[in-house]
Write an enzyme that holds these catalytic residues in place. Structure first.
Site, PDB file in Angstrom:
ATOM      1  N   GLU A 184       0.871  -1.177   0.000  1.00 12.50           N
ATOM      2  CA  GLU A 184       0.000   0.000   0.000  1.00 12.50           C
ATOM      3  C   GLU A 184       0.902   1.219   0.000  1.00 12.50           C
ATOM      4  O   GLU A 184       1.635   1.463   0.959  1.00 12.50           O
ATOM      5  CB  GLU A 184      -0.929  -0.013   1.218  1.00 12.50           C
ATOM      6  CG  GLU A 184      -1.847  -1.220   1.246  1.00 12.50           C
ATOM      7  CD  GLU A 184      -2.946  -1.103   2.287  1.00 12.50           C
ATOM      8  OE1 GLU A 184      -3.438   0.025   2.498  1.00 12.50           O
ATOM      9  OE2 GLU A 184      -3.307  -2.138   2.866  1.00 12.50           O
TER      10      GLU A 184
ATOM     11  N   GLU B 143     -13.100  -6.809   2.703  1.00 12.24           N
ATOM     12  CA  GLU B 143     -13.803  -5.599   2.278  1.00 12.24           C
ATOM     13  C   GLU B 143     -14.353  -5.644   0.852  1.00 12.24           C
ATOM     14  O   GLU B 143     -14.039  -4.783   0.021  1.00 12.24           O
ATOM     15  CB  GLU B 143     -12.901  -4.373   2.445  1.00 12.24           C
ATOM     16  CG  GLU B 143     -12.531  -4.114   3.891  1.00 12.24           C
ATOM     17  CD  GLU B 143     -11.757  -2.816   4.083  1.00 12.24           C
ATOM     18  OE1 GLU B 143     -11.432  -2.150   3.079  1.00 12.24           O
ATOM     19  OE2 GLU B 143     -11.472  -2.471   5.241  1.00 12.24           O
TER      20      GLU B 143
ATOM     21  N   GLU C 110     -10.117  -4.698  11.758  1.00 14.17           N
ATOM     22  CA  GLU C 110      -9.362  -3.458  11.555  1.00 14.17           C
ATOM     23  C   GLU C 110     -10.030  -2.323  12.316  1.00 14.17           C
ATOM     24  O   GLU C 110     -11.262  -2.233  12.363  1.00 14.17           O
ATOM     25  CB  GLU C 110      -9.278  -3.084  10.072  1.00 14.17           C
ATOM     26  CG  GLU C 110      -8.480  -4.025   9.199  1.00 14.17           C
ATOM     27  CD  GLU C 110      -8.360  -3.530   7.763  1.00 14.17           C
ATOM     28  OE1 GLU C 110      -8.508  -2.297   7.536  1.00 14.17           O
ATOM     29  OE2 GLU C 110      -8.132  -4.359   6.871  1.00 14.17           O
TER      30      GLU C 110
END
Length: 507
Positions: free
Chosen positions: A144, A297, A422
């Protein structure tokens, strides 16, 4: 292949999921790469459903997108700074309960759950702690750019897909994989009271056919599992990036279109998950691997995935993974797609009830399959992703966290286990770190209060939590647990230490 039609009564649940599909969904995430100012999508429609065999899904037509991806987290959460609170303020009648006025510093206090407490049983695979207290190893095996911008320096890459296509990518990956997370990190985590890690990995580590992805990350996952075993830490293997991209975000590995439910990507997902389960679901790993996450997600909406199809796939994937795993006590998790855990309760409980009725006698009476079930929902709870949260004061952030027990989680007697996979301690607290990275007293105190409120709520009403993330490159802000333990917690303290016991009035 297992199909959802084998669940008695799940036809009703399919109708229920289709109804949810017709509702607008809010998708909030620190790393979302679509419109970061939007808080909801246009009204989705129910998507296609599996064929009668339960093994083939109709294709979605999705146009690719190549929009630029910012290398910073949304709302200015970059480096060691905190985003300033916006000028707009929330309504004075906040819908959250008031935090306990009796909460006060008390360094000798601790969580009501023991540091190393377990659910006692004769089965090795179900020697799980009373609560999982974990951290994500973000931007390690799935890159990321906002977290590790140094890895992307000298390239125009915006995600793992484009990075792996650049010159010298393999050497850079090997350098990053071998240095970013090491045995020393596991030693530190153990000393902080961390008893679990969630390790994101992309599907391409197991099958990169037809893609530019570079393989090799699975060797480092194996190293991490060895270190985890050595330091008494449980591992959740999280399939963070799925074929076709489940959300079009950078953290799926491929920014742009959402094509997870197109072509044969759902079947490819299951095949990869079965490979993972065949290895890490074996009894050889039963003393260290506590779960496998099916998908992270998935974006739900008209331009993305159908919730009804997602839930039917979840039932199929659960059965497929379960059939390959020798360890029948291992959790098999699925993210809620930001639709709320309540939208998964009926489906999840049906999956667990069906699994329980057909479970083998080898499962321990006190194992998860005899208490709640091994199909679990993962939810992600951030308070730094939209304007409404940005407008909250510190007390309001704390009150909202305390209210999770009634707004975001499930009653403890539910047969559907919930994990908070998370969350973050970073919010819009004023008085940020100084130029040399020193935290101000206001920042230290506010972060400690907010962090304790969140984990108290999670330990009250879930199986456990995993903060995002262990590190954020060279950052020393509250996105990093490493930084929190170094700047907010004192020497010898663990995540079970409480400076503000009773900050949440659970009653």
């Amino acid at each position: 292949m297992f199909g959802i039609h084998s669940f008695a009564g799940l036809a009703v649940l399919t109708l229920f999921a289709s109804t949810i599909d017709a509702l607008p969904q809010s998708f909030r995430h620190k790393r979302q790469q679509w419109d970061s100012t939007a808080t909801s999508y246009s009204t989705p429609t129910a998507g296609p459903t599996p064929t009668e065999t339960g093994t083939s899904f109709a294709s979605f037509s999705v146009e690719p997108s190549h929009s630029f991806v910012s290398r910073t987290a949304p709302y200015g959460f970059t480096a060691s700074g905190f985003a300033a609170a916006p000028t707009n303020v929330p309504s004075p009648d906040q819908p959250y309960p008031t935090a306990s006025s009796t909460a006060s510093p008390g360094l000798n206090s601790s969580s009501p759950y023991p540091l190393n407490g377990t659910n006692s049983t004769s089965s090795i695979s179900s020697q799980y702690p009373a609560k999982f207290r974990g951290v994500n190893l973000g931007s390690w095996l799935v890159l990321e750019s906002w977290m590790t911008p140094d890895v992307f320096e000298g390239t125009d890459a915006i995600d793992q897909w484009t990075f792996d296509s650049t010159d010298g990518a393999e050497a850079k990956l090997q350098q990053h994989w071998s240095t970013y997370i090491t045995e020393g990190d596991f030693k530190n985590m153990s000393s902080w009271g961390i008893n679990a890690v969630r390790i994101p990995i992309g599907y391409w580590a197991y099958n990169n056919t037809g893609t530019p992805y570079i393989t090799g990350a699975d060797a480092y996952l194996e190293k991490a599992i060895g270190w985890a075993r050595q330091y008494g830490i449980w591992v959740m293997v999280d399939c963070h990036g799925s074929p076709g991209s489940q959300n079009g975000a950078e953290h799926s590995g491929h920014t742009g279109s959402v094509a997870w439910q197109s072509d044969d990507n759902l079947q490819l997902s299951i095949a990869v998950l079965q490979t993972i389960a065949g290895k890490y679901g074996s009894m050889q790993y039963a003393d260290v691997v506590m779960g496998i996450e099916l998908v992270n997600e998935p974006k739900i909406g008209t331009d993305a995935n159908s919730l009804s199809t997602t839930q039917q796939w979840a039932a199929q994937a659960y059965q497929a993974v379960k059939s390959k795993a020798e360890n029948k006590d291992m959790y098999i998790l699925h993210h809620d797609g930001f639709t709320g855990v309540q939208s998964w309760t009926a489906v999840g409980e049906a999956i667990n009830n069906n699994a329980s009725s057909s479970s083998s006698s080898s499962s321990s009476p006190s194992s998860p399959s005899h208490q709640q079930g091994t199909f679990a929902i993962d939810i992600h709870l951030y308070q730094n992703q939209d304007a409404a949260d940005e407008a909250l004061t510190l007390p309001q952030h704390i009150n909202k966290a305390c209210a999770y027990t009634s707004t975001a989680l499930l009653p403890l007697n539910s047969t559907l286990p919930v994990f908070v996979g998370e969350f973050s301690a970073q919010i819009n607290i004023q008085n940020t770190t100084t130029a040399d990275g020193t935290w101000s007293p206001t920042l230290i105190d506010g972060t400690r209060q907010f962090f304790e409120a969140q984990i108290d709520a999670f330990e009250h009403s879930s199986r456990g939590w995993f903060i995002w993330s262990l590190k954020q490159g060279a950052d020393d802000g509250a996105w990093s647990l490493e930084s929190i333990m170094g700047s907010v917690y004192g020497t010898g303290e663990t995540v079970t230490s409480r400076k503000y016991p009773g900050i949440c009035p659970f009653g």
